[in-house]
Design a protein around this motif. Sequence first.
Motif, mmCIF file in Angstrom:
data_model
loop_
_atom_site.group_PDB
_atom_site.id
_atom_site.type_symbol
_atom_site.label_atom_id
_atom_site.label_comp_id
_atom_site.label_asym_id
_atom_site.label_seq_id
_atom_site.Cartn_x
_atom_site.Cartn_y
_atom_site.Cartn_z
ATOM 1 N N TYR A 403 0.846 -1.194 0.000
ATOM 2 C CA TYR A 403 0.000 0.000 0.000
ATOM 3 C C TYR A 403 0.884 1.247 0.000
ATOM 4 O O TYR A 403 1.690 1.447 0.918
ATOM 5 C CB TYR A 403 -0.912 -0.020 1.224
ATOM 6 N N PRO A 404 0.770 2.114 -1.001
ATOM 7 C CA PRO A 404 1.670 3.272 -1.119
ATOM 8 C C PRO A 404 1.643 4.218 0.077
ATOM 9 O O PRO A 404 2.646 4.884 0.366
ATOM 10 C CB PRO A 404 1.177 3.972 -2.394
ATOM 11 N N GLU A 430 12.736 -2.196 -0.833
ATOM 12 C CA GLU A 430 12.702 -0.730 -0.815
ATOM 13 C C GLU A 430 11.597 -0.225 0.098
ATOM 14 O O GLU A 430 11.756 0.804 0.775
ATOM 15 C CB GLU A 430 12.522 -0.188 -2.237
ATOM 16 N N LYS A 431 10.475 -0.924 0.133
ATOM 17 C CA LYS A 431 9.374 -0.534 1.015
ATOM 18 C C LYS A 431 9.775 -0.689 2.485
ATOM 19 O O LYS A 431 9.391 0.115 3.329
ATOM 20 C CB LYS A 431 8.148 -1.393 0.713
ATOM 21 N N ILE A 432 10.545 -1.740 2.770
ATOM 22 C CA ILE A 432 11.012 -1.942 4.142
ATOM 23 C C ILE A 432 11.931 -0.800 4.559
ATOM 24 O O ILE A 432 11.837 -0.281 5.675
ATOM 25 C CB ILE A 432 11.726 -3.301 4.273
ATOM 26 N N LYS A 433 12.813 -0.404 3.663
ATOM 27 C CA LYS A 433 13.751 0.686 3.973
ATOM 28 C C LYS A 433 13.016 1.987 4.276
ATOM 29 O O LYS A 433 13.428 2.767 5.133
ATOM 30 C CB LYS A 433 14.705 0.894 2.803
ATOM 31 N N SER A 471 15.649 -7.831 1.501
ATOM 32 C CA SER A 471 14.663 -7.530 2.543
ATOM 33 C C SER A 471 15.236 -7.843 3.921
ATOM 34 O O SER A 471 15.004 -7.102 4.892
ATOM 35 C CB SER A 471 13.380 -8.333 2.301
ATOM 36 N N LEU A 472 15.975 -8.936 4.027
ATOM 37 C CA LEU A 472 16.596 -9.285 5.306
ATOM 38 C C LEU A 472 17.645 -8.252 5.695
ATOM 39 O O LEU A 472 17.762 -7.876 6.871
ATOM 40 C CB LEU A 472 17.224 -10.678 5.223
ATOM 41 N N ILE A 473 18.405 -7.788 4.704
ATOM 42 C CA ILE A 473 19.409 -6.744 4.967
ATOM 43 C C ILE A 473 18.731 -5.458 5.438
ATOM 44 O O ILE A 473 19.184 -4.799 6.382
ATOM 45 C CB ILE A 473 20.254 -6.483 3.705
ATOM 46 N N ALA A 474 17.605 -5.108 4.784
ATOM 47 C CA ALA A 474 16.857 -3.911 5.172
ATOM 48 C C ALA A 474 16.310 -4.045 6.586
ATOM 49 O O ALA A 474 16.261 -3.069 7.355
ATOM 50 C CB ALA A 474 15.716 -3.662 4.184
ATOM 51 N N LEU A 475 15.927 -5.252 6.957
ATOM 52 C CA LEU A 475 15.406 -5.494 8.301
ATOM 53 C C LEU A 475 16.484 -5.224 9.349
ATOM 54 O O LEU A 475 16.209 -4.683 10.433
ATOM 55 C CB LEU A 475 14.928 -6.947 8.409
ATOM 56 N N ARG A 476 17.720 -5.584 9.032
ATOM 57 C CA ARG A 476 18.826 -5.406 9.969
ATOM 58 C C ARG A 476 19.049 -3.942 10.330
ATOM 59 O O ARG A 476 19.508 -3.619 11.429
ATOM 60 C CB ARG A 476 20.098 -5.993 9.353
#
Length: 638
Positions: A403-404, A430-433, A471-476
Amino acid sequence: MPFSSVPARLTLLALFSATAFYCLYKARRLRHLKLSLHPNSNRGKILFISQTGTSKALANRLHQLLAAKDLAFDIVDTKDYEPEDLPKETIVLVVVSTWEDGKPPPTAKFFATWLAESAKDFRVGSLLLSKCKFAVFGVGSRAYGATFNAVARDFSKQMRALGAMEMLPLWEGDIDRGDVDEVFDLWCTKVVNFLKVRILENGGVLDSSVSGECNTPSAEESEGDSEGESDMESEIVDLEDIAGKGPSRKSVPAEETNGKVNGKREMVTPVIRANLEKQGYKIIGSHSGVKICRWTKSQLRGRGGCYKHSFYGIESHRCMEATPSLACANKCVFCWRHHTNPVGKSWQWKMDDPIEIVNTAIDLHTNMIKQMKGVPGVTSERLTEGLSPQHCALSLVGEPIMYPEINALVDELHKRRISTFLVTNAQFPEKIKLLKPVTQLYVSVDAATKDTLKAIDRPLFGDFWERFIESLIALREKQQRTVYRLTLVKGWNTDDVDAYFKLFSIGKPDFVEIKGVTYCGSSATSKLTMENVPWHADVKAFSEALSLKSQGEYEVACEHAHSCCVLLAKTDKFKIDGQWYTWIDYGKFHDLVASGRTFDSRDYMAATPSWAVYGAEEGGFDPGQSRYRKERHHKSKR
C-alpha cells in the motif's frame, strides 16, 4: 366404409409404417448424436494440463457436463497422453494452466514440446490435424505480465498451424480476479451449443466437412449464453472453492480496458467482495479488509489469548486484524485464503485514503465486537475494553507494505495509541527501507534456500531470491523490534536448520517465531494435508536445534503450545540477569513515537511472566484465563 375394407387397411398400414420409420430415424439420429463424434475407439478428448489441480477440476466439470448432454468424451491428463495420436482425433477440448516463466507444468513438458516442434517442422506439414476440431481454455495469472496464459496461447497457435480447426476463439481465465468458475461455465455452454448445433446441421455427424464458421455464435448459442450469464450472476460461490479464479478477455465489460474501470483498476472484484463478505470479512473501500480473529473472541470470553499475548503481552480481545492491501506478490502453498486474493508485483489499483481506511476498520471491528454481547463468558468489562482496540495486526491477508500510503496509515494508528504488528513477505526491500517505525516488524522466512523458497512461496518476481535477501538486509537496519517468522511445513522445509541459521547473520532479527503450518483444508491450489502439519514437539525440537546452532546467540524464550508456536530471542538484548524481557511496554512505545526521538527495541521492552517462558507448566497459557477442553466437556483453571 367398413374398417375391414382394403383401402382402410392400406391407410392404417401406411400410417404405421410411416410412424415406425420416423421412430427408427429419430433413434438412429439420437444414436448418431451420442456416438458419431467418436466412432469405435476414436472418441472425443478432453485434455488437461494441471499442476495444482485447478485445470483438472475444471476439465472434470466439463466432462460431467458433456456426459449429461449425451456427448461422450474421454478425459485425459496430457502426461498420460501420446501426442502421436492427435492426428486421429476428431474433437479435442483443452483446459491448460500456465506455470512459472510462461511454461507448462513439468508433467506436460513432453506433450508441449512435441506440439511446438511439430508446428515448426516443415516435414510434418500443415494438414497433420486437418480432421481435428478444437477449443482451448487457459488458466493463468495476469500478474505474470507477458507470460499470462502463454501455454494456452501457444497451444491454440500450434494446433492451428498443424491444420486443426478452432471451434471457438481462445478463452482465458485470470486467476487473480475471482470469477473463473463463471467464465469457464460460459465457455462450456458455448462448446456444448456448438457441438449440438453442428451435429444436427450435419445429420448427426460432425467431421472435417462441416463448415468452418466456428467463431460465429448461432441464435441457440446466444440464447444459451444469456441464460448461463443470468444463472451465474445469481450464484454465489464459496470463497474456498473459487481458488483465485478470474474472467476471460471475452467477458470483460465494455467500459473496462486492460483490467481498468474508468481508468482505475479495482483490486477487489464484485465476486471476490461477495464471497469475502460471506466468509466474515469486512471489505474496506476497494482494497482493504478487516476480520475479527478467533483469539479476539476467545479472550473476550476469558478463554485465553493468542501467541502474541504470551510472547509480547498484547491483549487479544483488544486486537484488530486488518490489512490495507488484499493483494500479494506470492502464492504460498500454505496460503490460508487459497489464493482467492489478488496478486501483483506493484501497486496498480485505485487507492483509498489511509485515514478513511483506519476509521472504517475501527468502526467495522467494533461492530463485530458488539455482536459478542451476551455470548457466554463475555463480561461487560471485557466487552467495553474490546470496543477500544489497542493493537492492530497488519497481517490479515495479502501484503500490507504494498500500500503506497502505508506510513500514513501507521502514523494514524499510532496517533490513536494503537500498536502495529506488520508482516511482510520479503519481496519489497525498498518498502522496508522506507517504512517508519512500527511496534514490531515481521519478515516471513518460509524457506532457507532459493529452490525451497520458490517451491513454497511461488513468487511472482523472477529475482525473488535477491529481493528476499535484500529484505533481510533492510530489516537489519531497523532500530525497532524485528522478527523472522518461520512456518514449518513437514516434508517441505523442516530439514534446513543449517541453511536457516545462515540467514540469521543477514537480518540479525531480535526474535524468531517458529510455528507449525495451520491446515486450512485442501483446495485446487494447495494439496497440503494433515501429514504436512508438525506436532508441537517437532516445532520445539527444530527450535532447540536452531538455538544450539547459534551457540547462545539465540535461546528458546517462550512457547504457546495451543498455537504450536515457539519463540527464539536474542539473548544479549532480551535476557537480563536470567529474566526474559520479550513483552512490550506499549505506553512507553507510543510515548517514544510521539516524542520524535530516535529509539530502539531495548527502550520499550517489559518483563515476560513466568507462565509464558519456555518449559513452564502452563505451556504459554495465561493462568488468569479459563481453559476449556471441548473433547472432555469440562473447564479448568490453569
